[in-house]
Design an enzyme around this catalytic site. Structure first.
Site, PDB file in Angstrom:
ATOM      1  CG  ASP A  60      -2.206  -2.896  -5.842  1.00  0.00           C
ATOM      2  OD1 ASP A  60      -2.776  -3.683  -6.624  1.00  0.00           O
ATOM      3  OD2 ASP A  60      -0.967  -2.735  -5.821  1.00  0.00           O
ATOM      4  CB  SER A  87       1.046   2.469   1.476  1.00  0.00           C
ATOM      5  OG  SER A  87       0.045   2.143   2.419  1.00  0.00           O
ATOM      6  NE  ARG A  88       5.827  -1.858   1.752  1.00  0.00           N
ATOM      7  CZ  ARG A  88       6.047  -1.348   0.549  1.00  0.00           C
ATOM      8  NH1 ARG A  88       5.021  -1.083  -0.263  1.00  0.00           N
ATOM      9  NH2 ARG A  88       7.283  -1.079   0.141  1.00  0.00           N
ATOM     10  CG  HIS A  91       1.363  -6.114  -4.183  1.00  0.00           C
ATOM     11  ND1 HIS A  91       1.822  -6.371  -2.925  1.00  0.00           N
ATOM     12  CD2 HIS A  91       2.101  -5.053  -4.638  1.00  0.00           C
ATOM     13  CE1 HIS A  91       2.797  -5.523  -2.612  1.00  0.00           C
ATOM     14  NE2 HIS A  91       2.981  -4.711  -3.645  1.00  0.00           N
ATOM     15  CD  GLU A 123       0.368  -8.119  -0.667  1.00  0.00           C
ATOM     16  OE1 GLU A 123      -0.244  -7.042  -0.598  1.00  0.00           O
ATOM     17  OE2 GLU A 123       1.551  -8.208  -1.085  1.00  0.00           O
TER      18      GLU A 123
END
Length: 336
Positions: free
Chosen positions: A279, A254-255, A303, A284
């Protein structure tokens, strides 16, 4: 119209010094010289940049009516510095990079791309889970290294395998992606538990609605599919990690900030949960000292859950249709 590479490596489809439409960070979608960007020329003169530093935003967008951005932020100051700007198209679902209140005051329409990557993200969430439970990549590498050939037995095994059938799969957030991930988990024979604002009768047959703490206490796998809001920031903290089974697995597609990364790294290092598949991270790309990069049992992908070929094609198609609707005076997927 001419196509050229500028000294900065920017692909332009323009015959004028200033573009009508500027793409600020196109590389995650396609390289700047990919012909698919040519579809935007029907909206005017186009310039595509692969990356844009914050200090270059206003200069690159000066005179543009339309800007497309993935992660390049638009603050109130940036929006105020661009009086020609009429439209910001976010090339993603999340739009927290845009000061939408400032955009509204300036009369700038902001749109996003919803639900383009649902199937891809759900698939990646389960791929992370299977990477943890089945270690297919580990075993394939071991075979390639000759370890099976050197083994006297027909079956070579040096890491335990986990069967998911009958295990409890907890879904935090039951939007498009959470629901799609739950369907795959159910197909694997898992018992699905859901934390959601939706009423229990709106869930598929066999799914159990539960409160958040109960989900963390009872599930063998917890998969996060909630948006980043003040109430979900650090939702997975030390207290909730302490509730989980020692054999439990946490999945986050998700985040990043939904998880307290320091707390998760400690939980993994101390064996308080078995593994995590992520992920997304809070920053990032991550800083080299992010504690999760070397935490035991932590599987991290960069990601990429959104980035299948099929999902990127849907994203591009929606970005174009969003612009078509805006030009016609009937904006689609407007946010704010």
């Amino acid at each position: 119209m001419d196509m050229m590479h500028t000294p900065e490596g920017v692909f332009e489809i323009t015959s004028a010094p200033e573009a009508d439409l500027v793409v600020l960070d196109g590389l995650p979608l396609y390289p700047s010289d990919d012909p698919r960007w040519g579809a935007f020329t029907r909206f005017g003169r186009v310039a595509v940049y692969e990356r844009t530093a914050p200090g270059d935003i206003t200069e690159r967008c000066r005179g543009a009516r339309i800007v497309l951005t993935n992660k390049v932020p638009f603050t109130e100051a940036v929006i105020a510095a661009l009086p020609s700007l009429e439209y910001i198209g976010v090339l993603a679902t999340g739009y927290n990079i845009i000061d939408t209140a400032a955009a509204a005051r300036a009369g700038v329409t902001v749109t996003n791309i919803p639900a383009y990557s649902t199937a891809s993200v759900a698939q990646n969430a389960i791929a992370l889970l299977l990477a943890i439970t089945n270690r297919a990549e580990h075993y394939a590498a071991a075979v390639a290294a000759g370890r099976w050939a050197a083994c006297p037995d027909f079956s070579f095994r040096d890491f335990p395998l986990t069967e998911l059938d009958g295990k409890a799969f907890g879904v935090v957030g039951f939007g498009n992606t959470g629901a799609a991930t739950a369907r795959i988990a159910a197909a694997l024979g898992m018992r699905v538990k859901v934390f959601t604002s939706k009423p229990a009768e709106a869930l598929p047959a066999g799914y159990e609605k539960t409160d958040l703490d109960e989900l963390f206490r009872t599930c063998d796998v917890v998969s996060l599919h909630c948006p980043l809001t003040p109430s979900t920031r650090a939702l997975v903290n030390a207290d909730r990690l302490a509730m989980m089974k020692r054999s439990a697995i946490l999945i986050n597609t998700s985040r990043g900030p939904v998880v307290d990364e320091e707390a998760l790294a400690r939980a993994l290092s101390e064996g308080r949960i078995a593994a995590a598949g992520l992920d997304v991270l809070s920053q990032e790309p991550p800083l080299p000292d992010n504690p999760l990069l070397h935490a035991p049992g932590c599987f991290i992908t960069p990601h990429i859950a959104w980035a299948s070929d099929e999902a990127r094609e849907r994203l591009m198609a929606t970005a174009i249709s969003n612009l078509d609707a805006f030009v016609l005076g009937t904006p689609r997927n407007a946010v704010g």
